[in-house]
Design a protein around this motif. Structure first.
Motif, short mmCIF file in Angstrom:
data_model
loop_
_atom_site.label_atom_id
_atom_site.label_comp_id
_atom_site.label_asym_id
_atom_site.label_seq_id
_atom_site.Cartn_x
_atom_site.Cartn_y
_atom_site.Cartn_z
N ALA A 287 -5.00 7.82 4.34
CA ALA A 287 -3.90 6.85 4.50
C ALA A 287 -3.23 6.74 3.28
N ARG A 288 -3.87 6.92 2.25
CA ARG A 288 -3.29 7.00 0.74
C ARG A 288 -2.35 7.95 0.50
N LEU A 289 -2.94 9.22 1.13
CA LEU A 289 -2.17 10.49 0.84
C LEU A 289 -1.00 10.74 1.95
N ARG A 290 -1.00 9.78 3.01
CA ARG A 290 -0.20 10.00 3.92
C ARG A 290 1.17 9.01 3.18
N HIS A 291 0.78 7.90 2.54
CA HIS A 291 1.95 7.15 1.97
C HIS A 291 2.29 7.87 0.62
N VAL A 292 1.63 8.54 0.01
CA VAL A 292 2.11 9.26 -1.17
C VAL A 292 3.15 10.10 -0.81
N SER A 293 2.63 11.02 0.48
CA SER A 293 3.76 12.21 0.73
C SER A 293 5.19 11.31 1.38
N GLU A 294 4.95 10.45 1.90
CA GLU A 294 6.05 9.52 2.27
C GLU A 294 6.89 9.12 1.04
N SER B 254 2.35 -2.34 0.43
CA SER B 254 3.16 -3.23 0.05
C SER B 254 4.13 -2.29 -0.70
N LEU B 255 5.37 -2.94 -0.98
CA LEU B 255 6.42 -2.11 -1.65
C LEU B 255 6.22 -2.47 -3.14
N ASP B 256 6.47 -1.20 -4.05
CA ASP B 256 6.71 -1.52 -5.38
C ASP B 256 7.83 -2.31 -5.62
N GLN B 257 7.75 -3.41 -6.51
CA GLN B 257 8.85 -4.48 -6.65
C GLN B 257 9.56 -4.00 -7.88
N ARG B 258 9.19 -2.97 -8.76
CA ARG B 258 9.98 -2.67 -9.73
C ARG B 258 11.44 -2.28 -9.40
N GLU B 259 12.18 -2.41 -10.42
CA GLU B 259 13.67 -2.27 -10.33
C GLU B 259 14.21 -0.90 -9.73
N LEU B 260 15.22 -0.92 -8.82
CA LEU B 260 15.58 0.55 -8.47
C LEU B 260 16.29 1.23 -9.55
N ALA B 261 16.39 2.36 -9.40
CA ALA B 261 17.16 3.20 -10.61
C ALA B 261 18.61 3.11 -10.34
N ARG C 29 11.96 1.99 -1.66
CA ARG C 29 10.98 1.57 -2.71
C ARG C 29 9.69 2.27 -2.37
N ARG C 30 9.00 2.56 -3.27
CA ARG C 30 7.55 3.05 -3.35
C ARG C 30 6.68 2.19 -2.69
N LYS C 31 5.98 3.03 -1.66
CA LYS C 31 4.88 2.31 -1.14
C LYS C 31 3.55 2.28 -1.65
N LEU C 32 2.76 1.19 -1.72
CA LEU C 32 1.53 1.17 -2.43
C LEU C 32 0.54 0.62 -1.44
N VAL C 33 -0.56 1.35 -1.40
CA VAL C 33 -1.75 1.19 -0.66
C VAL C 33 -3.06 0.58 -1.36
#
Length: 130
Positions: free
Chosen positions: A20-27, A63-70, A38-42
Motif C-alpha cells: 500500500a505504501r509503494l502504491r501511494h509512493v508511485s502515485e 493523509s496529505l502532506d501539509q507543506r506549502e506548495l511550490a 499534495r503528497r500522500k502519506l501512509v
C-alpha cells in the motif's frame, strides 16, 4: 505450531502494508508535475485483537502532506494568476525514490520471513507424518 502461523500472518500483514505504501509512493511520483497536487502519506498501526497486540501491522488512513506548495512562475500556464505564478506540487522526487526503496526492502524482508516460516511449518509437518 500456532506461533508459526502468527509469524506467517505478521509477515503477510507487513507485505500488504508495504505494498500500500509503494502504491501511494508511485502515485506521488506520477503526479509530481500536477499543479496543486499534495503528497500522500501512509501511516502504519499495529493490529490489536481483544486488547492484545498481534504483531501484525496495517496501513492507516492516508493523509496529505501539509507543506506549502511550490510556487511556479509560468505566465503562459492556464492556471497562472495575474503575477504569472501557479501552485505546483509538494512532491520531492528524491524523497519519493528513497521511500520506494525503503518500502521495497521492507517488503523483501517480510517476504523472506514469510518464506522461512513456511519452510519451518512444512518441515514440521513432514516430521509429524513420520
Amino acid at each position: 505450531m500456532s506461533e508459526l502461523f502468527k509469524s506467517l500472518a505478521a509477515s503477510a500483514s507487513g507485505m500488504k502494508a508495504q505494498s500500500a505504501r509503494l502504491r501511494h509512493v508511485s502515485e506521488n511520483i506520477s503526479n509530481a508535475d500536477t499543479p496543486g497536487y499534495r503528497r500522500k502519506l501512509v501511516s502504519f498501526a499495529e493490529t490489536v485483537s481483544g486488547g492484545r497486540h498481534t504483531g501484525q501491522v496495517t496501513s492507516g488512513p492516508v493523509s496529505l502532506d501539509q507543506r506549502e506548495l511550490a510556487r511556479v512562475f509560468d505566465p503562459s500556464h492556464p492556471m497562472a494568476d495575474e503575477t504569472g505564478h501557479y501552485d505546483g506540487s509538494n512532491v520531492d522526487l528524491v524523497v519519493e525514490i528513497a521511500d520506494a526503496r525503503e518500502a521495497q526492502r521492507s517488503y523483501e524482508a517480510n517476504l523472506k520471513m514469510f518464506d522461512q516460516a513456511r519452510q519451518m511449518s512444512s518441515s514440521l509437518l513432514d516430521l509429524l507424518r513420520r
